[in-house]
Design a protein around this motif. Sequence first.
Motif, PDB file in Angstrom:
ATOM      1  N   ARG A 168       0.830  -1.204   0.000  1.00  0.00           N
ATOM      2  CA  ARG A 168       0.000   0.000   0.000  1.00  0.00           C
ATOM      3  C   ARG A 168       0.867   1.257   0.000  1.00  0.00           C
ATOM      4  N   PRO A 169       0.321   2.376  -0.461  1.00  0.00           N
ATOM      5  CA  PRO A 169       1.094   3.621  -0.454  1.00  0.00           C
ATOM      6  C   PRO A 169       1.537   4.044   0.941  1.00  0.00           C
ATOM      7  N   ASP A 170       0.769   3.670   1.976  1.00  0.00           N
ATOM      8  CA  ASP A 170       1.110   4.073   3.339  1.00  0.00           C
ATOM      9  C   ASP A 170       2.110   3.140   4.008  1.00  0.00           C
ATOM     10  N   GLY A 171       2.607   2.154   3.268  1.00  0.00           N
ATOM     11  CA  GLY A 171       3.572   1.235   3.822  1.00  0.00           C
ATOM     12  C   GLY A 171       2.986  -0.054   4.347  1.00  0.00           C
ATOM     13  N   GLY A 172       1.680  -0.143   4.439  1.00  0.00           N
ATOM     14  CA  GLY A 172       1.020  -1.367   4.851  1.00  0.00           C
ATOM     15  C   GLY A 172       0.826  -2.303   3.671  1.00  0.00           C
ATOM     16  N   SER A 173      -0.105  -3.236   3.831  1.00  0.00           N
ATOM     17  CA  SER A 173      -0.360  -4.176   2.744  1.00  0.00           C
ATOM     18  C   SER A 173      -1.830  -4.537   2.695  1.00  0.00           C
ATOM     19  N   VAL A 174      -2.249  -5.004   1.534  1.00  0.00           N
ATOM     20  CA  VAL A 174      -3.587  -5.550   1.313  1.00  0.00           C
ATOM     21  C   VAL A 174      -3.420  -6.984   0.855  1.00  0.00           C
ATOM     22  N   THR A 175      -4.192  -7.886   1.440  1.00  0.00           N
ATOM     23  CA  THR A 175      -4.197  -9.274   1.007  1.00  0.00           C
ATOM     24  C   THR A 175      -5.380  -9.505   0.085  1.00  0.00           C
ATOM     25  N   VAL A 176      -5.112  -9.994  -1.114  1.00  0.00           N
ATOM     26  CA  VAL A 176      -6.163 -10.367  -2.055  1.00  0.00           C
ATOM     27  C   VAL A 176      -6.160 -11.887  -2.159  1.00  0.00           C
ATOM     28  N   THR A 177      -7.272 -12.502  -1.794  1.00  0.00           N
ATOM     29  CA  THR A 177      -7.384 -13.960  -1.839  1.00  0.00           C
ATOM     30  C   THR A 177      -8.386 -14.363  -2.908  1.00  0.00           C
ATOM     31  N   ALA A 178      -7.979 -15.274  -3.786  1.00  0.00           N
ATOM     32  CA  ALA A 178      -8.899 -15.818  -4.783  1.00  0.00           C
ATOM     33  C   ALA A 178      -9.817 -16.831  -4.104  1.00  0.00           C
ATOM     34  N   VAL A 179     -11.107 -16.711  -4.356  1.00  0.00           N
ATOM     35  CA  VAL A 179     -12.079 -17.621  -3.752  1.00  0.00           C
ATOM     36  C   VAL A 179     -12.882 -18.294  -4.861  1.00  0.00           C
ATOM     37  N   PRO A 180     -13.467 -19.452  -4.575  1.00  0.00           N
ATOM     38  CA  PRO A 180     -14.122 -20.216  -5.629  1.00  0.00           C
ATOM     39  C   PRO A 180     -15.402 -19.573  -6.148  1.00  0.00           C
ATOM     40  N   ALA A 181     -15.697 -19.839  -7.408  1.00  0.00           N
ATOM     41  CA  ALA A 181     -16.935 -19.404  -8.047  1.00  0.00           C
ATOM     42  C   ALA A 181     -17.318 -20.443  -9.092  1.00  0.00           C
ATOM     43  N   LEU A 182     -18.603 -20.601  -9.306  1.00  0.00           N
ATOM     44  CA  LEU A 182     -19.113 -21.548 -10.302  1.00  0.00           C
ATOM     45  C   LEU A 182     -20.051 -20.791 -11.231  1.00  0.00           C
ATOM     46  N   HIS A 183     -19.659 -20.689 -12.495  1.00  0.00           N
ATOM     47  CA  HIS A 183     -20.390 -19.877 -13.474  1.00  0.00           C
ATOM     48  C   HIS A 183     -21.454 -20.728 -14.167  1.00  0.00           C
ATOM     49  N   GLY A 184     -22.481 -21.110 -13.393  1.00  0.00           N
ATOM     50  CA  GLY A 184     -23.551 -21.935 -13.941  1.00  0.00           C
ATOM     51  C   GLY A 184     -23.854 -23.101 -13.025  1.00  0.00           C
ATOM     52  N   PRO A 185     -24.558 -24.111 -13.535  1.00  0.00           N
ATOM     53  CA  PRO A 185     -24.889 -25.287 -12.726  1.00  0.00           C
ATOM     54  C   PRO A 185     -23.664 -26.180 -12.522  1.00  0.00           C
ATOM     55  N   GLU A 186     -23.808 -27.222 -11.722  1.00  0.00           N
ATOM     56  CA  GLU A 186     -22.708 -28.157 -11.505  1.00  0.00           C
ATOM     57  C   GLU A 186     -22.190 -28.679 -12.853  1.00  0.00           C
ATOM     58  N   GLY A 187     -20.868 -28.690 -12.999  1.00  0.00           N
ATOM     59  CA  GLY A 187     -20.251 -29.138 -14.241  1.00  0.00           C
ATOM     60  C   GLY A 187     -20.106 -28.068 -15.294  1.00  0.00           C
TER      61      GLY A 187
END
Length: 250
Positions: A115-134
């Motif tokens: 981050r610009p202020d010297g800290g950090s941001v954690t970005v975590t990828a999480v699951p998604a399903l674009h439609g029905p099963e399969g």
Amino acid sequence: MVQQVPITVFGGPTALVEYGGMRFLTDPTFDGPGDYTLPGGLVLTKTAPSPITPDELGAVDVVLLSHDQHADNLDTSGRAFLAGAPLTLTTTDGAERLGGSARGLAVWESAELSRPDGGSVTVTAVPALHGPEGAEAIAGTVIGFVLSAPDQPTVYISGDNASLELVRKIAGRFGPVDTAVLFAGAPRLSVFDGALLVLDGTQAAEAARILGARRVVPAHCDSWAHFTEDRQDVVTAFEAAGIADRLQLG
């Protein structure tokens, strides 16, 4: 008092999330109305222009791209926008196709961003399903994102997800979340026999309950012909669920 994360939705799935002093843009779509042909001859029709141009938006720090395969999440001008973005976080196979600044994240994998202020941001990828099963065999892989930082409220961005079971898994790891940017619009295509490809309004309200979200920002519910619900349908569903006070519109 919980800090409010500024979020502006620009139509379709495109939203600006200002988080930890950084500017995150979801699924950039800036084209005017028009048709896009998918493999197999399916056509997606955009019905409304973006209310903002890339020049008006200005520079962003990170693009959070749920997937690159479909024009309603990444259109022609959106692809051009990626060329000027310092970093695009997306699926692992999407990053291979896109090249450039794209970095792939596997499900549950995280990226630590300075981050610009010297800290950090954690970005975590999480699951998604674009439609029905399969659906992955046809729609391809998709991810959502969770933004977190020690001094910031947690933000969940669903991406194109139609599975409440996956929402439960995400809530199990990160819930309750402060803010949920939920892609809705109840899109349907004949290739999936009319099954939902992304949440409808009723499911979005249930997702909000599962996540324990204090605030919900609906996105992905306008500007495309295959969306069978609009923003008002989301409002109606949240009213029916008794949680309309959680919605942030506009």
